[in-house]
Motif scaffolding. Structure first.
Motif, PDB file in Angstrom:
ATOM      1  N   THR A   2      39.161  41.203  49.768  1.00  0.00           N
ATOM      2  CA  THR A   2      38.651  40.220  48.825  1.00  0.00           C
ATOM      3  C   THR A   2      37.170  40.411  48.598  1.00  0.00           C
ATOM      4  OG1 THR A   2      38.052  38.618  50.504  1.00  0.00           O
ATOM      5  CG2 THR A   2      40.302  38.531  49.681  1.00  0.00           C
ATOM      6  N   ASP A   4      33.612  38.992  48.919  1.00  0.00           N
ATOM      7  CA  ASP A   4      33.140  38.146  50.010  1.00  0.00           C
ATOM      8  C   ASP A   4      32.847  36.723  49.583  1.00  0.00           C
ATOM      9  OD1 ASP A   4      33.379  39.979  51.940  1.00  0.00           O
ATOM     10  OD2 ASP A   4      31.279  40.567  52.019  1.00  0.00           O
ATOM     11  N   TRP A 225      33.986  29.764  50.654  1.00  0.00           N
ATOM     12  CA  TRP A 225      34.852  30.713  49.955  1.00  0.00           C
ATOM     13  C   TRP A 225      35.286  30.069  48.639  1.00  0.00           C
ATOM     14  CZ3 TRP A 225      39.985  31.300  48.273  1.00  0.00           C
ATOM     15  CH2 TRP A 225      40.440  32.609  48.097  1.00  0.00           C
ATOM     16  N   ASP A 245      39.287  36.566  54.792  1.00  0.00           N
ATOM     17  CA  ASP A 245      37.878  36.797  54.501  1.00  0.00           C
ATOM     18  C   ASP A 245      36.998  36.165  55.574  1.00  0.00           C
ATOM     19  OD1 ASP A 245      35.923  37.743  52.261  1.00  0.00           O
ATOM     20  OD2 ASP A 245      35.231  35.748  52.802  1.00  0.00           O
TER      21      ASP A 245
END
Length: 256
Positions: A2, A4, A225, A245
């Motif tokens: 993914t 970040d 996130w 992540d």
């Protein structure tokens, strides 16, 4: 892998959840979610915004079901903010009705599955029926420990700090607390979340890059996130992506 920050790249389906374990805390214990994008999800489909909020409840059910299996012990969900009262009356009425319905219909099921319901915010300012159903759900599930579902309702981070400071001021005025004794830990004990650890991970859907008055004190060292996915489309797969992540990040809390 993914991105970040945004989580916009599809995850590697073969990658284990703990791609870079760093001890027992590689999974977040406390995840907080800003459930954003219900209205935009509906408008993109030519539907009223209220339909999006109904779809958002379904997404919440899925995430609550998945959380314990993924090692999450506390899930704080931003359900209704102190600013949401400014929205059109029909939308506010729908949100209040959904809150009432969720507490009435989900409490028994959550209880059977070991979920403890908690609520933070200025609950006393909600309509009486909502206050009563929240209190009933909290009482029913009080002894459960598989997951704490912490609903932020009529919640605002600034309002929380104002309430904490008022409480502190009252203690100082009464002589029960010396001003010089006030430190970060004393403030923390006066927050709505005094009995909970701070969130390890904050997830925000719908791509906005802000906290929106959510857990302002508690998020000091939380990982953040963000995904472009609207909340009604958020699934267990997206939650796993966020956790993957998180597992790759190094949390230093201001140290080296």
């Amino acid at each position: 892998m993914t991105d970040d920050l945004h989580g916009r790249v599809e995850p590697d389906r073969a990658a284990p959840l703990h791609t870079a374990p760093r001890g027992p805390d590689y999974r977040p214990r406390h995840v907080a979610i800003i459930m954003d994008g219900n209205g935009r999800w509906a408008l993109r489909r030519g539907l009223p915004r209220t339909v999006g909020h109904c779809a958002g409840v379904e997404a919440l059910r899925g995430v609550v079901k998945a959380a314990p299996d993924l090692g999450i012990k506390i899930l704080t969900c931003y359900a209704f903010s102190t600013e949401n009262w400014k929205r059109p009356k029909d939308e506010v009425d729908t949100l209040m009705s959904l809150l009432l319905e969720y507490c009435r219909l989900e409490a028994e099921n959550l209880h059977r599955n070991g979920v403890r319901i908690n609520a933070i915010g200025r609950i006393h300012e909600l309509p009486p029926a909502q206050q009563q159903e929240i209190a009933r759900a909290v009482a029913l599930t009080r002894g459960n420990d598989r997951l704490i579902l912490n609903l932020a309702v009529n919640y605002g981070g600034q309002a929380e700090l104002v309430d904490a400071f008022r409480s502190l001021a009252a203690e100082v005025q009464s002589g029960r607390l010396a001003p010089e004794a006030i430190d970060a830990e004393v403030v923390r004990r006066h927050l709505y979340t005094a009995d909970l650890p701070d969130p390890d991970l904050i997830i925000r859907t719908a791509g906005e890059m802000r906290l929106s008055n959510f857990l302002l004190w508690q998020s000091a060292y939380a990982e953040i996130w963000v995904t472009d996915v609207y909340w009604p489309d958020f699934t267990r797969e997206h939650l796993e992506q966020a956790l993957r992540d998180y597992a790759r990040r190094e949390r230093r809390f201001g140290a080296l």
